[in-house]
Design a protein around this motif. Structure first.
Motif, mmCIF file in Angstrom:
data_model
loop_
_atom_site.group_PDB
_atom_site.id
_atom_site.type_symbol
_atom_site.label_atom_id
_atom_site.label_comp_id
_atom_site.label_asym_id
_atom_site.label_seq_id
_atom_site.Cartn_x
_atom_site.Cartn_y
_atom_site.Cartn_z
ATOM 1 N N ALA A 81 0.832 -1.206 0.000
ATOM 2 C CA ALA A 81 0.000 0.000 0.000
ATOM 3 C C ALA A 81 0.867 1.257 0.000
ATOM 4 C CB ALA A 81 -0.936 -0.006 1.209
ATOM 5 N N LEU A 82 1.950 1.241 0.746
ATOM 6 C CA LEU A 82 2.850 2.396 0.779
ATOM 7 C C LEU A 82 3.561 2.585 -0.557
ATOM 8 C CD1 LEU A 82 4.353 2.085 4.359
ATOM 9 C CD2 LEU A 82 2.760 3.819 3.531
ATOM 10 N N LYS A 83 3.914 1.487 -1.217
ATOM 11 C CA LYS A 83 4.520 1.595 -2.548
ATOM 12 C C LYS A 83 3.563 2.305 -3.501
ATOM 13 C CE LYS A 83 7.521 -2.478 -2.400
ATOM 14 N NZ LYS A 83 7.705 -3.843 -2.932
ATOM 15 N N SER A 84 2.272 1.954 -3.421
ATOM 16 C CA SER A 84 1.271 2.600 -4.274
ATOM 17 C C SER A 84 1.170 4.087 -3.951
ATOM 18 C CB SER A 84 -0.107 1.947 -4.079
ATOM 19 O OG SER A 84 -0.078 0.621 -4.503
ATOM 20 N N LEU A 85 1.199 4.414 -2.675
ATOM 21 C CA LEU A 85 1.110 5.804 -2.253
ATOM 22 C C LEU A 85 2.285 6.618 -2.790
ATOM 23 C CD1 LEU A 85 -0.485 7.827 -0.422
ATOM 24 C CD2 LEU A 85 1.118 7.221 1.388
ATOM 25 N N PHE A 86 3.470 6.075 -2.694
ATOM 26 C CA PHE A 86 4.648 6.791 -3.196
ATOM 27 C C PHE A 86 4.664 6.854 -4.726
ATOM 28 C CE2 PHE A 86 6.617 5.843 1.057
ATOM 29 C CZ PHE A 86 6.640 7.165 1.458
ATOM 30 N N ALA A 90 8.888 -12.738 3.337
ATOM 31 C CA ALA A 90 8.084 -11.923 2.435
ATOM 32 C C ALA A 90 7.178 -12.851 1.631
ATOM 33 C CB ALA A 90 8.983 -11.141 1.487
ATOM 34 N N THR A 91 5.994 -12.364 1.315
ATOM 35 C CA THR A 91 5.087 -13.137 0.479
ATOM 36 C C THR A 91 5.419 -12.870 -0.986
ATOM 37 O OG1 THR A 91 3.462 -11.362 0.344
ATOM 38 C CG2 THR A 91 3.241 -12.923 2.182
ATOM 39 N N GLU A 92 4.824 -13.636 -1.850
ATOM 40 C CA GLU A 92 5.033 -13.434 -3.288
ATOM 41 C C GLU A 92 4.577 -12.044 -3.717
ATOM 42 O OE1 GLU A 92 6.780 -15.346 -5.418
ATOM 43 O OE2 GLU A 92 7.228 -16.433 -3.586
ATOM 44 N N ASN A 93 3.487 -11.532 -3.125
ATOM 45 C CA ASN A 93 2.989 -10.188 -3.478
ATOM 46 C C ASN A 93 4.004 -9.113 -3.146
ATOM 47 O OD1 ASN A 93 0.590 -11.000 -4.546
ATOM 48 N ND2 ASN A 93 -0.596 -10.656 -2.684
ATOM 49 N N GLU A 94 4.704 -9.267 -2.030
ATOM 50 C CA GLU A 94 5.676 -8.252 -1.634
ATOM 51 C C GLU A 94 6.887 -8.250 -2.568
ATOM 52 O OE1 GLU A 94 7.642 -6.559 2.442
ATOM 53 O OE2 GLU A 94 7.636 -8.712 2.180
ATOM 54 N N LYS A 95 7.169 -9.384 -3.180
ATOM 55 C CA LYS A 95 8.315 -9.488 -4.066
ATOM 56 C C LYS A 95 8.053 -8.852 -5.429
ATOM 57 C CE LYS A 95 9.819 -13.729 -1.826
ATOM 58 N NZ LYS A 95 9.967 -15.175 -1.947
ATOM 59 N N LYS A 96 6.768 -8.633 -5.763
ATOM 60 C CA LYS A 96 6.416 -8.036 -7.055
ATOM 61 C C LYS A 96 6.515 -6.521 -6.978
ATOM 62 C CE LYS A 96 3.049 -11.641 -8.054
ATOM 63 N NZ LYS A 96 1.622 -11.928 -8.174
ATOM 64 N N SER A 97 6.831 -5.892 -8.097
ATOM 65 C CA SER A 97 6.863 -4.433 -8.126
ATOM 66 C C SER A 97 5.437 -3.902 -8.284
ATOM 67 C CB SER A 97 7.748 -3.931 -9.266
ATOM 68 O OG SER A 97 7.222 -4.365 -10.493
ATOM 69 N N VAL A 98 5.227 -2.702 -7.822
ATOM 70 C CA VAL A 98 3.899 -2.111 -7.872
ATOM 71 C C VAL A 98 3.693 -1.458 -9.228
ATOM 72 C CG1 VAL A 98 2.409 -0.347 -6.863
ATOM 73 C CG2 VAL A 98 3.905 -1.699 -5.401
ATOM 74 N N ASN A 99 2.540 -1.701 -9.828
ATOM 75 C CA ASN A 99 2.200 -1.118 -11.118
ATOM 76 C C ASN A 99 0.995 -0.209 -10.924
ATOM 77 O OD1 ASN A 99 2.001 -0.558 -13.812
ATOM 78 N ND2 ASN A 99 0.993 -2.497 -14.334
#
Length: 184
Positions: A98-103, A172-181
């Protein structure tokens, strides 16, 4: 006393000393794991306390990104209520995303990026993220060392006999390992 009695007595003393040493090593390992987990909790709480300030700063610039704020708020609430190590890891991963999306959204607002308040909060959060990463690494190192003693023979045999069990890793989960789009 004859030589046989002395040899048997010496062997018994060596075995008891070894078992005592294994027990103390495992007990010390458990304490270190608890300390390391506490370090993770401290940093996660620090991050949780920074988020409302960050959201309020960004809200003034980004009025139409309501879903991002809701996701950050939900993730923050999940982090606060997490009890087990697994729940903490999951909610931490959700909050990180969520923070990655915010930034990522903040990148599209030059006046927000230029705001001294936003910059200071972003630096604080980045510092906290680095401390969380270090705390996770410290925890996992202690868990690895402890689990290694439990996995080895004969220390593992004696450890299990005393009721010691393996410790989970903070992963880390698989979701955390993915980059945010982020798309607009």
């Amino acid at each position: 006393m004859d030589v046989t009695t002395i040899v048997i007595l010496a062997i018994v003393v060596m075995i008891l000393t070894y078992v005592w040493s294994v027990y103390n090593n495992l007990a010390t390992g458990k304490v270190r794991i608890k300390e390391a987990l506490s370090g993770i909790d401290v940093q996660l709480k620090r991050r949780i306390e920074l988020i409302p300030n960050l959201i309020e700063t960004v809200k003034g610039y980004v009025k139409h990104e309501k879903s991002v704020f809701e996701n950050v708020t939900k993730a923050r609430s999940a982090m606060i209520s997490a009890g087990s190590l697994h729940d903490k890891a999951q909610s931490d991963n959700m909050l990180t995303g969520a923070l990655k999306s915010l930034f990522a959204i903040a990148e599209n607002y030059p006046t927000l990026k230029a705001s001294d308040n936003f910059k200071a909060l972003q630096e604080e959060l980045e510092d906290t993220e680095n401390k969380i990463a270090y705390a996770r690494q410290f925890y996992n190192t202690n868990a690895r060392d402890y689990n290694t003693v439990l996995a080895n023979f004969p220390s593992g045999f004696f450890g299990k006999m005393f009721g010691f069990t393996s410790s989970e890793f903070f992963e880390a989960t698989e979701n955390e390992k993915k980059s945010v789009n982020v798309q607009f």
